[in-house]
Design a protein around this motif. Structure first.
Motif, PDB file in Angstrom:
ATOM      1  N   THR A  23      39.583  55.024  45.370  1.00 53.82           N
ATOM      2  CA  THR A  23      40.137  53.684  45.308  1.00 53.82           C
ATOM      3  C   THR A  23      40.778  53.308  46.628  1.00 53.82           C
ATOM      4  O   THR A  23      41.582  54.039  47.170  1.00 53.82           O
ATOM      5  CB  THR A  23      41.213  53.601  44.204  1.00 53.82           C
ATOM      6  N   ALA A  26      44.915  48.101  46.943  1.00 55.02           N
ATOM      7  CA  ALA A  26      44.817  46.647  46.990  1.00 55.02           C
ATOM      8  C   ALA A  26      45.983  46.063  47.761  1.00 55.02           C
ATOM      9  O   ALA A  26      47.051  46.655  47.859  1.00 55.02           O
ATOM     10  CB  ALA A  26      44.796  46.077  45.571  1.00 55.02           C
ATOM     11  N   LYS A  38      42.714  39.401  42.089  1.00 57.94           N
ATOM     12  CA  LYS A  38      42.283  40.773  42.367  1.00 57.94           C
ATOM     13  C   LYS A  38      40.763  40.854  42.265  1.00 57.94           C
ATOM     14  O   LYS A  38      40.184  40.493  41.234  1.00 57.94           O
ATOM     15  CB  LYS A  38      42.931  41.734  41.376  1.00 57.94           C
ATOM     16  N   GLY A  40      37.527  43.555  42.986  1.00 56.92           N
ATOM     17  CA  GLY A  40      37.136  44.930  43.286  1.00 56.92           C
ATOM     18  C   GLY A  40      35.632  45.086  43.263  1.00 56.92           C
ATOM     19  O   GLY A  40      34.912  44.258  42.704  1.00 56.92           O
ATOM     20  N   ARG A  71      43.620  40.321  46.585  1.00 58.66           N
ATOM     21  CA  ARG A  71      43.904  41.753  46.544  1.00 58.66           C
ATOM     22  C   ARG A  71      42.588  42.471  46.294  1.00 58.66           C
ATOM     23  O   ARG A  71      41.852  42.142  45.357  1.00 58.66           O
ATOM     24  CB  ARG A  71      44.911  42.056  45.436  1.00 58.66           C
ATOM     25  N   SER A  73      39.953  46.081  46.245  1.00 61.07           N
ATOM     26  CA  SER A  73      39.845  47.518  46.007  1.00 61.07           C
ATOM     27  C   SER A  73      38.385  47.877  45.824  1.00 61.07           C
ATOM     28  O   SER A  73      37.537  47.001  45.635  1.00 61.07           O
ATOM     29  CB  SER A  73      40.642  47.940  44.760  1.00 61.07           C
ATOM     30  N   LEU A  90      38.250  49.716  37.178  1.00 59.65           N
ATOM     31  CA  LEU A  90      38.636  48.401  37.669  1.00 59.65           C
ATOM     32  C   LEU A  90      39.074  47.485  36.530  1.00 59.65           C
ATOM     33  O   LEU A  90      39.975  46.646  36.702  1.00 59.65           O
ATOM     34  CB  LEU A  90      37.492  47.776  38.465  1.00 59.65           C
ATOM     35  N   GLN A  93      42.556  48.316  35.698  1.00 63.23           N
ATOM     36  CA  GLN A  93      43.469  47.817  36.726  1.00 63.23           C
ATOM     37  C   GLN A  93      43.622  46.292  36.663  1.00 63.23           C
ATOM     38  O   GLN A  93      44.241  45.691  37.536  1.00 63.23           O
ATOM     39  CB  GLN A  93      42.975  48.240  38.114  1.00 63.23           C
ATOM     40  N   THR A  95      41.433  43.917  37.132  1.00 64.51           N
ATOM     41  CA  THR A  95      40.775  43.260  38.255  1.00 64.51           C
ATOM     42  C   THR A  95      40.107  41.976  37.768  1.00 64.51           C
ATOM     43  O   THR A  95      39.358  41.986  36.800  1.00 64.51           O
ATOM     44  CB  THR A  95      39.725  44.203  38.873  1.00 64.51           C
ATOM     45  N   ASP A  96      40.382  40.865  38.450  1.00 64.41           N
ATOM     46  CA  ASP A  96      39.880  39.572  37.986  1.00 64.41           C
ATOM     47  C   ASP A  96      38.367  39.434  38.130  1.00 64.41           C
ATOM     48  O   ASP A  96      37.704  38.839  37.292  1.00 64.41           O
ATOM     49  CB  ASP A  96      40.570  38.441  38.772  1.00 64.41           C
ATOM     50  N   ILE A  98      34.923  41.799  39.211  1.00 69.32           N
ATOM     51  CA  ILE A  98      34.403  43.138  39.497  1.00 69.32           C
ATOM     52  C   ILE A  98      32.955  43.009  39.955  1.00 69.32           C
ATOM     53  O   ILE A  98      32.100  42.514  39.213  1.00 69.32           O
ATOM     54  CB  ILE A  98      34.490  44.035  38.249  1.00 69.32           C
TER      55      ILE A  98
END
Length: 341
Positions: A23, A26, A38, A40, A71, A73, A90, A93, A95-96, A98
Motif C-alpha cells: 500500500t 494516501a 480517495k 486507489g 488521496r 493509494s 481498498l 479502506q 476508497t471512493d 477503485i
C-alpha cells in the motif's frame, strides 16, 4: 464468512505483512473544507514500477493528488489471485473510486461492483457488454499509436526487417501488433515484421532473449507491447547497438540513444481525467470511454524528435492528421490488415 469480515481479515493480514500487496500511503487532509476524495488502484502483475502500463496509471493518480488534492493509494498484485483480495483491501479502506489496471481484472472488478454497489470502480482495457452503473470502463485505440511508430520503423529500418514482441496473444495486444504492421507496410512494403509473444508481462529476461534472437535474424528495430517484459528488449537493444520502440509511456529514458520513439497510451491521462470527474461530482458510471488520437489518448512520445529525422516526422504527422480527420481507419485485426490497400 460474510464479505465485510473477509475484508477486515485481509486488511489485518496486510498490516502484519502476510500478503504480497503493497500500500502506498494516501495523502491525508481535506479539500475545500471537505474530506478529500480517495482514489486507489490495483496493479496488474507487472507492479507499479514496471516502467510501462501500471507506472503510467500511478503517475496519473499522482498528478491528481498534486493538482486537486485527491488521496491516493495502490495495491500491487504479484499474481492474478491477488486481484480480488487487493480490491477488498481498498473497499475496507473506504476508497471512493477503485481502479483495476488491465483487462485481466475485468471479472474481479465486475464482481466487486455487484458486491459493493455503494462504491465506484474503474477498469482499464475492458469493455463490458453492459457496464454496471457504478463502473466506468476505459479503452484505447492502441492501433493508432502503433501505426505511427510502425511508419517510423518502416522508414528507418536499414535491413528491411523489424520486430514486434507482445506480452500475451490477446485482443488488446493484437491491436498493437496489427497497427504496427500496418504502419510498417504503409511506409515500406518491402519490410518484414518478425512477431513473437512472450506469454508474460513481467519477465524482462524473456524479453531480452527474444529480442537478441530477432536482432540476430536481421531485425534492426523492435517494438514491444509487453510491459516489464519489454524492458528486457530495450536492454538488448542498448547492448547490441540496435533500435527499440517503447510502449505506454515515453521509454526513451531507459536507453536514450536506442529508444527512437514510443507508442504512448495515455493511461495516466485517462485515470487523471476520470478521477477528477469523480471529485467534481460527475462520475461517468455505466459507460465505456474510448481514447484515440483524436481524444489525445494515444500518440508518439515527445522525445521522438531526438532520434527520428524531421522529414520522417513530417510524414508521420501527415498520416496522423488523416486518422484524426477520419480519412483513414487503422487496422486492429489480421483481417483488417489483410484488407488494407
Amino acid at each position: 464468512m460474510n464479505k465485510k469480515l473477509v475484508s477486515m481479515f485481509l486488511a489485518g493480514a496486510v498490516f502484519l505483512g502476510t500478503l504480497t500487496g503493497c500500500t502506498q500511503p494516501a495523502n491525508e487532509g481535506k479539500q475545500g473544507g471537505q474530506e478529500a476524495v480517495k482514489v486507489g488502484m490495483v496493479t496488474d502483475v507487472g507492479g507499479v514500477n514496471d516502467q510501462s502500463f501500471n507506472q503510467s496509471a500511478w503517475e496519473g493518480l499522482q498528478k491528481g493528488e498534486k493538482d486537486y488534492g485527491i488521496r491516493i493509494s495502490y495495491q500491487e498484485s504479484n499474481q492474478e489471485a491477488d486481484y480480488a483480495p487487493n480490491i477488498e483491501i481498498l473497499v475496507d479502506q473506504n476508497t471512493d473510486l477503485i481502479w483495476g489496471v488491465g483487462f485481466k481484472m475485468g471479472k474481479a472488478i465486475e464482481e466487486a461492483a455487484e458486491n459493493y454497489p455503494d462504491f465506484k470502480f474503474g477498469i482499464i482495457d475492458y469493455a463490458y457488454e453492459k457496464t454496471p452503473e457504478n463502473v466506468v470502463g476505459v479503452v484505447f485505440k492502441e492501433e493508432e499509436a502503433s501505426y505511427l511508430v510502425g511508419l517510423i520503423a518502416g522508414k528507418m529500418t536499414q535491413t528491411n526487417r523489424v520486430g514486434f514482441i507482445g506480452g500475451m496473444d490477446v485482443p488488446v495486444i493484437q491491436k498493437f501488433q496489427y497497427g504496427f504492421m500496418a504502419g510498417v507496410k504503409k511506409a515500406n512494403p518491402d519490410a518484414i515484421v518478425d512477431v513473437q509473444y512472450a506469454n508474460a508481462f513481467n519477465d524482462p529476461a524473456r524479453g531480452k532473449a527474444i529480442a537478441r534472437q530477432m536482432y540476430q535474424r536481421g531485425a534492426d528495430i523492435i517494438f514491444h507491447a509487453a510491459g516489464d517484459t519489454g524492458t528486457g528488449m530495450i536492454e538488448a537493444a542498448r547492448e547490441e547497438g540496435k533500435f527499440a520502440i517503447g510502449v505506454d509511456r515515453d521509454q526513451n529514458d531507459l536507453a536514450p540513444e536506442n529508444v527512437i520513439t514510443s507508442a504512448m497510451k495515455r493511461v495516466d491521462n485517462a485515470i487523471y481525467e476520470v478521477s477528477k470527474r469523480l471529485a467534481d461530482g460527475n462520475f461517468p458510471g455505466g459507460t465505456t470511454i474510448v481514447y484515440g488520437l483524436k481524444e489525445g489518448g494515444v500518440d508518439i512520445a515527445p522525445t521522438t524528435s531526438k532520434n527520428v529525422p524531421q522529414e520522417i516526422l513530417d510524414f508521420v504527422e501527415a498520416q496522423k492528421q488523416e486518422i484524426i480527420d477520419g480519412k483513414f481507419t487503422v487496422p486492429s485485426t489480421e483481417a483488417e490488415l489483410n484488407a488494407m490497400k
